[in-house]
Design an enzyme around this catalytic site. Structure first.
Site, short mmCIF file in Angstrom:
data_model
loop_
_atom_site.label_atom_id
_atom_site.label_comp_id
_atom_site.label_asym_id
_atom_site.label_seq_id
_atom_site.Cartn_x
_atom_site.Cartn_y
_atom_site.Cartn_z
N ASP A 16 0.78 -1.11 0.03
CA ASP A 16 0.04 -0.06 0.03
C ASP A 16 0.92 1.21 -0.15
O ASP A 16 1.93 1.33 0.61
CB ASP A 16 -0.94 -0.26 1.18
CG ASP A 16 -2.14 1.00 1.18
OD1 ASP A 16 -2.32 1.24 -0.01
OD2 ASP A 16 -2.85 1.39 2.09
N HIS A 33 3.33 2.87 -9.12
CA HIS A 33 3.24 1.50 -9.34
C HIS A 33 4.43 1.03 -10.05
O HIS A 33 4.78 -0.15 -9.41
CB HIS A 33 2.19 1.32 -10.22
CG HIS A 33 0.64 1.81 -9.51
ND1 HIS A 33 0.54 1.39 -8.06
CD2 HIS A 33 -0.33 2.08 -10.09
CE1 HIS A 33 -0.95 1.79 -7.90
NE2 HIS A 33 -1.25 2.01 -9.13
N LEU A 127 11.72 -20.68 -3.88
CA LEU A 127 10.74 -19.61 -3.22
C LEU A 127 9.42 -19.57 -4.03
O LEU A 127 9.53 -19.52 -5.41
CB LEU A 127 11.11 -17.94 -3.30
CG LEU A 127 10.21 -17.03 -2.94
CD1 LEU A 127 9.82 -17.03 -1.45
CD2 LEU A 127 10.82 -15.65 -3.41
C1 FPP Z 1 -1.51 -0.08 -3.54
O1 FPP Z 1 -1.13 1.43 -3.56
C2 FPP Z 1 -0.89 -0.83 -4.76
C3 FPP Z 1 -1.73 -1.32 -5.63
C4 FPP Z 1 -3.00 -1.56 -5.55
C5 FPP Z 1 -1.05 -2.15 -6.71
C6 FPP Z 1 0.34 -2.83 -6.58
C7 FPP Z 1 0.76 -3.07 -7.86
C8 FPP Z 1 1.74 -3.06 -8.18
C9 FPP Z 1 2.99 -2.54 -7.45
C10 FPP Z 1 2.39 -3.42 -9.74
C11 FPP Z 1 1.77 -4.29 -10.51
C12 FPP Z 1 1.98 -5.98 -9.96
C13 FPP Z 1 2.94 -6.64 -10.68
C14 FPP Z 1 2.97 -7.91 -9.79
C15 FPP Z 1 3.82 -6.42 -11.68
P1 FPP Z 1 -2.06 2.55 -3.88
O2 FPP Z 1 -2.26 2.81 -5.27
O3 FPP Z 1 -3.69 2.03 -3.16
O4 FPP Z 1 -1.60 3.64 -2.91
P2 FPP Z 1 -2.27 4.71 -2.16
O5 FPP Z 1 -3.04 4.00 -1.21
O6 FPP Z 1 -1.34 5.51 -1.63
O7 FPP Z 1 -3.37 5.53 -3.06
#
Ligand code: FPP
Length: 237
Positions: A16, A33, A127
């Site tokens: 997050d 991201h 892993l």
């Molecule tokens: C949460 O931060 C993050 C996500 C919902 C997406 C996570 C995805 C990746 C890191 C990349 C794609 C995945 C792979 C496996 C390559 P948020 O956007 O909710 O952050 P915020 O709460 O600060 O808005």
């Protein structure tokens, strides 16, 4: 004689804070991201180093489809791109990639790349990395209940035979042990529909850092915190 520290066999992570990380830098959320993928890469390396055997990442929830279309598309692109570019390194490190969640909702293209990475890393034995994609715990339980109900209806399963072990083995996570440690970055303290059945006895850890800032040192700190916890599973010592 030093006593070996307990290492969690399975660490599950709610990544997050990508959006906030980007906003703090005046960047688009997508940049957060992209930075988050680099953190995944480092976390994998750290997990292999410390002997963690299973690592689950909450990469895209069933609720995430409700984000702006451009962000959803960017996440899909990033996913495809990352599984292609990371494949050689994953193989080198002995990582096996799997997914949990309902994949049929993704485009053919995304499903193709996911099949590819699973096939290419099938021999990995150091892993297991499970990517939670179009995943939520309640949705997983709904699908599992439907599957068991169908077996009962077809006379393959007696209702009395449904015990905790059978339910666990029918969940998407049936190929993994339950998580020992669940980490959610960015200071938020909730599970947001992630591994609710499986986390019954998991230790929870909520570091303040945003996901792109979750370094190898932060991962090592999480393992220290885990080692300091007293797991009793409802029993007395
Ligand atoms: C949460 O931060 C993050 C996500 C919902 C997406 C996570 C995805 C990746 C890191 C990349 C794609 C995945 C792979 C496996 C390559 P948020 O956007 O909710 O952050 P915020 O709460 O600060 O808005």
């Amino acid at each position: 004689m030093s006593i070996a520290k307990p290492i969690p066999q399975h660490v599950a992570i709610i990544m997050d804070g990508n959006g906030r990380w980007a906003k703090q830098r005046g960047k688009e959320r997508t940049e957060g991201h992209i930075a988050g993928v680099e953190t995944i890469r480092q976390t994998l390396r750290a997990a292999v180093k410390h002997g963690v055997r299973y690592l689950t990442f909450y990469a895209f929830s069933t609720e995430n489809w409700g984000r702006p279309e451009a962000e959803v598309n960017a996440l899909m692109e990033l996913l495809c791109k990352s599984v292609v570019s990371e494949a050689p390194e994953l193989k080198k490190q002995g990582v096996r990639v799997r997914t949990i969640g309902e994949r049929s909702r993704f485009s053919e293209r995304v499903q193709y790349y996911l099949n590819q990475i699973e096939e290419q890393t099938a021999e990995g034995d150091r892993l297991v990395v499970a990517l939670a994609l179009n995943y939520s715990s309640r949705d997983e339980l709904r699908r599992t209940m439907q599957c068991l109900a169908r077996k009962v209806q077809q006379g393959e399963l007696a209702p009395e035979a449904i015990d905790e072990q059978l339910i666990s083995s029918h969940l998407d996570t049936g190929f993994m042990p339950d998580p020992d440690l669940v980490i959610r970055t960015s200071g938020e303290q909730r599970l947001s529909n992630f591994l609710l059945w499986q986390s019954s006895y998991a230790e929870l850890y909520f570091p303040e850092v945003l996901w792109p800032d979750f370094t190898e040192e932060e991962f090592a700190r999480a393992l220290e915190v885990y080692a300091s916890r007293d797991r009793r599973y409802g029993l007395v010592k």
